[in-house]
Scaffold this motif. Structure first.
Motif, PDB file in Angstrom:
ATOM      1  N   ALA A  83       2.762  48.959  38.954  1.00  0.00           N
ATOM      2  CA  ALA A  83       2.685  48.259  37.742  1.00  0.00           C
ATOM      3  C   ALA A  83       3.072  49.424  36.491  1.00  0.00           C
ATOM      4  CB  ALA A  83       1.031  47.958  37.493  1.00  0.00           C
ATOM      5  N   SER A  84       3.282  48.607  35.607  1.00  0.00           N
ATOM      6  CA  SER A  84       3.710  49.649  34.556  1.00  0.00           C
ATOM      7  C   SER A  84       3.322  48.788  33.174  1.00  0.00           C
ATOM      8  CB  SER A  84       5.018  49.926  34.264  1.00  0.00           C
ATOM      9  OG  SER A  84       6.081  48.837  34.288  1.00  0.00           O
ATOM     10  N   GLY A  85       3.217  49.698  31.859  1.00  0.00           N
ATOM     11  CA  GLY A  85       2.979  49.099  30.641  1.00  0.00           C
ATOM     12  C   GLY A  85       2.685  50.298  29.829  1.00  0.00           C
ATOM     13  N   PRO A  86       2.278  49.817  28.519  1.00  0.00           N
ATOM     14  CA  PRO A  86       2.210  50.566  27.299  1.00  0.00           C
ATOM     15  C   PRO A  86       0.736  51.006  27.403  1.00  0.00           C
ATOM     16  CG  PRO A  86       2.299  48.586  26.343  1.00  0.00           C
ATOM     17  CD  PRO A  86       2.828  48.550  27.863  1.00  0.00           C
ATOM     18  N   VAL A  87       0.440  52.263  26.842  1.00  0.00           N
ATOM     19  CA  VAL A  87      -0.923  52.727  26.654  1.00  0.00           C
ATOM     20  C   VAL A  87      -1.054  53.286  25.246  1.00  0.00           C
ATOM     21  CG1 VAL A  87      -2.756  54.459  27.417  1.00  0.00           C
ATOM     22  CG2 VAL A  87      -0.884  53.335  29.179  1.00  0.00           C
ATOM     23  N   ARG A  88      -2.011  52.818  24.460  1.00  0.00           N
ATOM     24  CA  ARG A  88      -2.174  53.255  23.265  1.00  0.00           C
ATOM     25  C   ARG A  88      -3.298  54.462  23.142  1.00  0.00           C
ATOM     26  NH1 ARG A  88      -4.514  51.699  18.700  1.00  0.00           N
ATOM     27  NH2 ARG A  88      -5.100  49.653  19.503  1.00  0.00           N
ATOM     28  N   VAL A  89      -2.820  55.459  22.715  1.00  0.00           N
ATOM     29  CA  VAL A  89      -3.904  56.466  22.680  1.00  0.00           C
ATOM     30  C   VAL A  89      -3.851  57.087  21.328  1.00  0.00           C
ATOM     31  CG1 VAL A  89      -4.042  57.191  25.048  1.00  0.00           C
ATOM     32  CG2 VAL A  89      -2.267  58.192  23.488  1.00  0.00           C
ATOM     33  N   ALA A  90      -4.861  57.983  20.950  1.00  0.00           N
ATOM     34  CA  ALA A  90      -5.093  58.467  19.422  1.00  0.00           C
ATOM     35  C   ALA A  90      -3.763  59.005  19.029  1.00  0.00           C
ATOM     36  CB  ALA A  90      -6.237  59.519  19.465  1.00  0.00           C
ATOM     37  N   GLU A  91      -2.831  59.617  19.793  1.00  0.00           N
ATOM     38  CA  GLU A  91      -1.791  60.231  19.312  1.00  0.00           C
ATOM     39  C   GLU A  91      -0.538  59.208  19.292  1.00  0.00           C
ATOM     40  OE1 GLU A  91      -4.197  61.147  21.729  1.00  0.00           O
ATOM     41  OE2 GLU A  91      -2.505  61.616  23.200  1.00  0.00           O
ATOM     42  N   GLY A  92      -0.676  58.199  19.694  1.00  0.00           N
ATOM     43  CA  GLY A  92       0.395  57.262  19.723  1.00  0.00           C
ATOM     44  C   GLY A  92       0.612  56.266  20.792  1.00  0.00           C
ATOM     45  N   GLU A  93       1.461  55.702  21.197  1.00  0.00           N
ATOM     46  CA  GLU A  93       1.782  54.939  22.297  1.00  0.00           C
ATOM     47  C   GLU A  93       2.711  55.786  23.329  1.00  0.00           C
ATOM     48  OE1 GLU A  93       1.857  50.575  21.801  1.00  0.00           O
ATOM     49  OE2 GLU A  93       4.125  50.639  22.751  1.00  0.00           O
ATOM     50  N   ARG A  94       1.903  55.591  24.529  1.00  0.00           N
ATOM     51  CA  ARG A  94       2.780  56.065  25.728  1.00  0.00           C
ATOM     52  C   ARG A  94       2.926  55.037  26.704  1.00  0.00           C
ATOM     53  NH1 ARG A  94       1.814  61.753  25.945  1.00  0.00           N
ATOM     54  NH2 ARG A  94       2.352  61.864  28.025  1.00  0.00           N
ATOM     55  N   PHE A  95       3.995  55.234  27.592  1.00  0.00           N
ATOM     56  CA  PHE A  95       4.176  54.311  28.594  1.00  0.00           C
ATOM     57  C   PHE A  95       3.892  54.641  29.975  1.00  0.00           C
ATOM     58  CE2 PHE A  95       6.976  51.852  31.467  1.00  0.00           C
ATOM     59  CZ  PHE A  95       6.697  50.257  30.924  1.00  0.00           C
ATOM     60  N   ALA A  96       3.203  54.097  30.975  1.00  0.00           N
ATOM     61  CA  ALA A  96       2.721  54.452  32.253  1.00  0.00           C
ATOM     62  C   ALA A  96       3.185  53.624  33.459  1.00  0.00           C
ATOM     63  CB  ALA A  96       1.418  54.420  32.194  1.00  0.00           C
ATOM     64  N   VAL A  97       3.652  54.206  34.385  1.00  0.00           N
ATOM     65  CA  VAL A  97       3.827  53.521  35.548  1.00  0.00           C
ATOM     66  C   VAL A  97       2.766  54.033  36.748  1.00  0.00           C
ATOM     67  CG1 VAL A  97       5.571  53.267  37.453  1.00  0.00           C
ATOM     68  CG2 VAL A  97       6.198  53.346  35.188  1.00  0.00           C
ATOM     69  N   VAL A  98       1.891  52.918  37.414  1.00  0.00           N
ATOM     70  CA  VAL A  98       0.913  53.276  38.273  1.00  0.00           C
ATOM     71  C   VAL A  98       1.481  53.879  39.662  1.00  0.00           C
ATOM     72  CG1 VAL A  98      -1.013  52.417  39.437  1.00  0.00           C
ATOM     73  CG2 VAL A  98      -0.458  51.725  37.211  1.00  0.00           C
ATOM     74  N   GLU A  99       1.305  54.886  39.983  1.00  0.00           N
ATOM     75  CA  GLU A  99       1.796  55.456  41.210  1.00  0.00           C
ATOM     76  C   GLU A  99       1.090  55.204  42.480  1.00  0.00           C
ATOM     77  OE1 GLU A  99       4.447  57.166  42.171  1.00  0.00           O
ATOM     78  OE2 GLU A  99       5.101  57.336  40.033  1.00  0.00           O
ATOM     79  N   GLU A 100      -0.385  55.345  42.336  1.00  0.00           N
ATOM     80  CA  GLU A 100      -1.284  55.208  43.610  1.00  0.00           C
ATOM     81  C   GLU A 100      -2.527  54.479  43.216  1.00  0.00           C
ATOM     82  OE1 GLU A 100      -2.823  58.775  45.115  1.00  0.00           O
ATOM     83  OE2 GLU A 100      -2.836  57.779  47.209  1.00  0.00           O
ATOM     84  N   VAL A 101      -2.872  53.494  43.919  1.00  0.00           N
ATOM     85  CA  VAL A 101      -4.368  53.107  43.729  1.00  0.00           C
ATOM     86  C   VAL A 101      -4.847  52.871  44.995  1.00  0.00           C
ATOM     87  CG1 VAL A 101      -5.856  51.130  42.947  1.00  0.00           C
ATOM     88  CG2 VAL A 101      -3.565  51.576  41.914  1.00  0.00           C
ATOM     89  N   VAL A 102      -6.189  53.856  45.234  1.00  0.00           N
ATOM     90  CA  VAL A 102      -7.004  53.714  46.542  1.00  0.00           C
ATOM     91  C   VAL A 102      -8.129  52.872  45.931  1.00  0.00           C
ATOM     92  CG1 VAL A 102      -8.141  54.847  48.223  1.00  0.00           C
ATOM     93  CG2 VAL A 102      -5.977  55.660  47.459  1.00  0.00           C
ATOM     94  N   GLU A 103      -8.356  51.916  46.205  1.00  0.00           N
ATOM     95  CA  GLU A 103      -9.479  50.999  45.730  1.00  0.00           C
ATOM     96  C   GLU A 103     -10.966  51.616  45.967  1.00  0.00           C
ATOM     97  OE1 GLU A 103      -9.066  47.781  44.536  1.00  0.00           O
ATOM     98  OE2 GLU A 103     -11.062  47.418  44.209  1.00  0.00           O
ATOM     99  N   GLY A 104     -11.654  51.857  44.994  1.00  0.00           N
ATOM    100  CA  GLY A 104     -12.998  52.517  44.808  1.00  0.00           C
ATOM    101  C   GLY A 104     -12.921  53.869  44.978  1.00  0.00           C
ATOM    102  N   ARG A 105     -11.726  54.445  44.805  1.00  0.00           N
ATOM    103  CA  ARG A 105     -11.644  55.929  44.959  1.00  0.00           C
ATOM    104  C   ARG A 105     -10.603  56.559  44.031  1.00  0.00           C
ATOM    105  NH1 ARG A 105     -12.738  60.312  47.235  1.00  0.00           N
ATOM    106  NH2 ARG A 105     -11.349  61.761  48.045  1.00  0.00           N
ATOM    107  N   ARG A 106      -9.561  55.990  43.913  1.00  0.00           N
ATOM    108  CA  ARG A 106      -8.165  56.825  42.993  1.00  0.00           C
ATOM    109  C   ARG A 106      -7.341  55.941  42.352  1.00  0.00           C
ATOM    110  NH1 ARG A 106      -7.413  60.494  46.427  1.00  0.00           N
ATOM    111  NH2 ARG A 106      -5.782  59.847  47.733  1.00  0.00           N
ATOM    112  N   ILE A 107      -7.040  56.545  41.421  1.00  0.00           N
ATOM    113  CA  ILE A 107      -5.826  55.823  40.499  1.00  0.00           C
ATOM    114  C   ILE A 107      -4.898  57.018  40.179  1.00  0.00           C
ATOM    115  CG2 ILE A 107      -7.297  55.460  38.647  1.00  0.00           C
ATOM    116  CD1 ILE A 107      -5.394  53.659  37.395  1.00  0.00           C
TER     117      ILE A 107
END
Lengths: 135, 113
Positions: A55-79
């Protein structure tokens, strides 16, 4: 190898590493990472991606907008996800957030490091689960 | 503003992803400047390998070569390292803020009432 468990990480990759013990079980703590609405309460002002591998999409943080791509999701444990400032795509970094069971709750470990510093970093989205196994 | 710095930091991190290159950088930071031969004598690698790593470090802008008489001496260029340390400091500070926000939120949640 999981980034958060690598004691030589700072020496090897000059990564930023932080941790915080949460007074919850891992199951209770998971939504803080696994639910974008919960991520918006502490991690970023807006999280425009689903917590799913690829999955991918924009992320707005204090410094501005960034773009993210999710690499790994281990349910209950890690992203883990790669993200970058669209104005500076070369300055891409990898973020890994992991939950570990500890005696008094759950330890959240966050690691961020420049993707370029990983010896065999995958360059395409969905490079996924093997990311943490590089080296 | 900080983006340029982040890109430079990325180049530094990439160059330093190799343990021999880190050893070369450490040695140069101790002695100021050195020839490839003297580095090879002090580190457990061949002169050929040192030469290859010095090329990588020069390409990353971390090291410059000064011809001195008949030899070439290598020394560190401090600016990129400062950029890398700057990236680490600012990125660390952002995570400190995020985790403080998370902690504050958990404290709110734990307050009775």
């Amino acid at each position: 190898m999981e980034l958060h468990n690598d004691p030589t990480l700072a020496e090897e990759y000059l990564a930023v590493r932080r941790e915080l013990v949460l007074p919850f079980t891992r199951e209770e703590a998971w939504p803080l990472l696994g639910d974008p609405a919960e991520l918006e309460t502490w991690f970023a002002d807006e999280v425009g991606f689903e917590v799913e591998e690829g999955a991918s999409g924009p992320v707005r943080v204090a410094e501005g907008e960034r773009f993210a791509v999710v690499e790994e999701v281990v349910e209950g444990r890690r992203i883990s996800f790669r993200w970058w400032d669209p104005a500076e795509p070369d300055a891409e970094t990898l973020v890994e957030m992991t939950l570990d069971d500890v005696a008094d709750g759950t330890r959240l470990v966050v690691v961020e490091l420049p993707v370029q510093s990983l010896p065999a970093a995958p360059a395409s989205p969905g490079g996924g689960p093997q990311l943490a196994a590089t080296r | 503003m900080s983006e340029q710095r982040d890109a430079v930091a990325g180049a530094v991190f990439a160059a330093l992803a190799d343990p021999t290159r880190r050893a070369v950088v450490r040695r140069l930071s101790q002695v100021g400047s050195a020839t490839a031969s003297s580095l090879a004598a002090e580190l457990p690698v061949t002169r050929q390998a040192i030469a290859k790593h010095l090329v990588a470090l020069r390409e990353a802008g971390l090291v410059v070569a000064d011809p001195v008489g008949r030899e070439v001496r290598f020394r560190l260029t401090p600016a990129p390292f400062a950029d890398a340390m700057g990236w680490m400091a600012s990125t660390g500070a952002r995570w400190d803020e995020r985790l403080a926000r998370l902690e504050g939120r958990l404290a709110e949640r734990a307050t009775p009432g």
